[in-house]
Design a protein around this motif. Sequence first.
Motif, PDB file in Angstrom:
ATOM      1  N   GLU A 282      21.772 -11.256  -3.784  1.00  0.00           N
ATOM      2  CA  GLU A 282      22.031  -9.838  -4.014  1.00  0.00           C
ATOM      3  C   GLU A 282      20.751  -9.219  -4.571  1.00  0.00           C
ATOM      4  O   GLU A 282      20.000  -9.874  -5.297  1.00  0.00           O
ATOM      5  N   ALA A 283      20.508  -7.950  -4.225  1.00  0.00           N
ATOM      6  CA  ALA A 283      19.301  -7.269  -4.708  1.00  0.00           C
ATOM      7  C   ALA A 283      19.607  -5.801  -4.947  1.00  0.00           C
ATOM      8  O   ALA A 283      20.534  -5.235  -4.353  1.00  0.00           O
ATOM      9  N   ILE A 284      18.821  -5.201  -5.826  1.00  0.00           N
ATOM     10  CA  ILE A 284      18.992  -3.781  -6.140  1.00  0.00           C
ATOM     11  C   ILE A 284      17.639  -3.201  -6.529  1.00  0.00           C
ATOM     12  O   ILE A 284      16.795  -3.900  -7.099  1.00  0.00           O
ATOM     13  N   SER A 285      17.425  -1.935  -6.182  1.00  0.00           N
ATOM     14  CA  SER A 285      16.209  -1.222  -6.572  1.00  0.00           C
ATOM     15  C   SER A 285      16.590  -0.048  -7.451  1.00  0.00           C
ATOM     16  O   SER A 285      17.584   0.637  -7.193  1.00  0.00           O
ATOM     17  N   ILE A 286      15.804   0.185  -8.493  1.00  0.00           N
ATOM     18  CA  ILE A 286      16.064   1.257  -9.448  1.00  0.00           C
ATOM     19  C   ILE A 286      14.840   2.159  -9.481  1.00  0.00           C
ATOM     20  O   ILE A 286      13.746   1.717  -9.833  1.00  0.00           O
ATOM     21  N   SER A 287      15.008   3.400  -9.090  1.00  0.00           N
ATOM     22  CA  SER A 287      13.889   4.335  -9.082  1.00  0.00           C
ATOM     23  C   SER A 287      13.479   4.674 -10.506  1.00  0.00           C
ATOM     24  O   SER A 287      14.296   4.669 -11.428  1.00  0.00           O
ATOM     25  N   ALA A 288      12.203   4.985 -10.664  1.00  0.00           N
ATOM     26  CA  ALA A 288      11.692   5.336 -11.990  1.00  0.00           C
ATOM     27  C   ALA A 288      12.172   6.714 -12.378  1.00  0.00           C
ATOM     28  O   ALA A 288      12.181   7.638 -11.567  1.00  0.00           O
ATOM     29  N   ALA A 289      12.564   6.874 -13.665  1.00  0.00           N
ATOM     30  CA  ALA A 289      12.900   8.182 -14.195  1.00  0.00           C
ATOM     31  C   ALA A 289      11.626   8.898 -14.541  1.00  0.00           C
ATOM     32  O   ALA A 289      10.736   8.349 -15.165  1.00  0.00           O
TER      33      ALA A 289
END
Length: 290
Positions: A282-289
């Motif tokens: 499983e993988a996930i990407s989190i954009s920078a705030a």
Amino acid sequence: MCLSDASTGSQRGDMGEGIPLHLIGFKCVCRSFKQDVSSNARAMMKLMNGADMAKHSLSTLGSANCFVDSLHDGRDFDCNISRARFELLCSSLFNKSVQPIRSLLETTGLSTSDINKVVLCGGSARIPRLQQMIKDLFADVELLSSAPPDEVIAVGAAMEAGLLVGREIGSSPESVIVEACVSDILLKEVDETGAEVFSVLLPSGTPLPARRHHILSGPGRLASLCLELYQKTTEQPERLAKIVLRDLETKEDNHDIDAVVTMKRDGSLHVSCVEQNSGKTEAISISAAS
């Protein structure tokens, strides 16, 4: 010519409160909390923090998620807000930000053609709609936004101080800017006693880009395992993401999960998890705030 209006800032200003006020109404109707939490100072602070992170994400994304862990009576709050909705909520504040510019030009007897450069400063200067309104006002003017808006005033003050003591700008060697992680990135685990513990994967100040590996163990009797990432900017860590590995084969020994966390120079995160026995991923990407 410098113009500022603290009431439109994100920390305590109206623009930071527009989203939470909308979310309260959305929550009461759609999530059936059955109670207005506006009188609960702790819940409101948590909602404000979550909404502020969502607002930052909307500077680069078309929509953003606002998640608040245990907002009220142990229940989580989770919803999405689009950039269009945010701009509609804050349209009066955008107009409020632009109106003093017109008033100042009128007071000084200047026109927009007399201005050749505009420097954007402050966190709210990242908002695309506000940038566009300023561009429309100064159609033929160069809009300077390359410098981090949060640092513009501090850098300008330092340069002015240097001039006051007789130091010429550019006389000293140019500094080398190194991007770094601004807060601790934590991984929540459960130890043998069942207690929750946090492991620091990326300490604050870690030069970017950075990559970390971490091995987690979970009971083999479970068919699913959860990995949670947190960001520690205050005493209470805030959850960034949750990854769930499902449909694992149960076994007598433990599941071994290989977690890889990568943070890029822009602050965005990519997390991947692999169960070593089955290869389940499983993988996930989190954009920078912003």
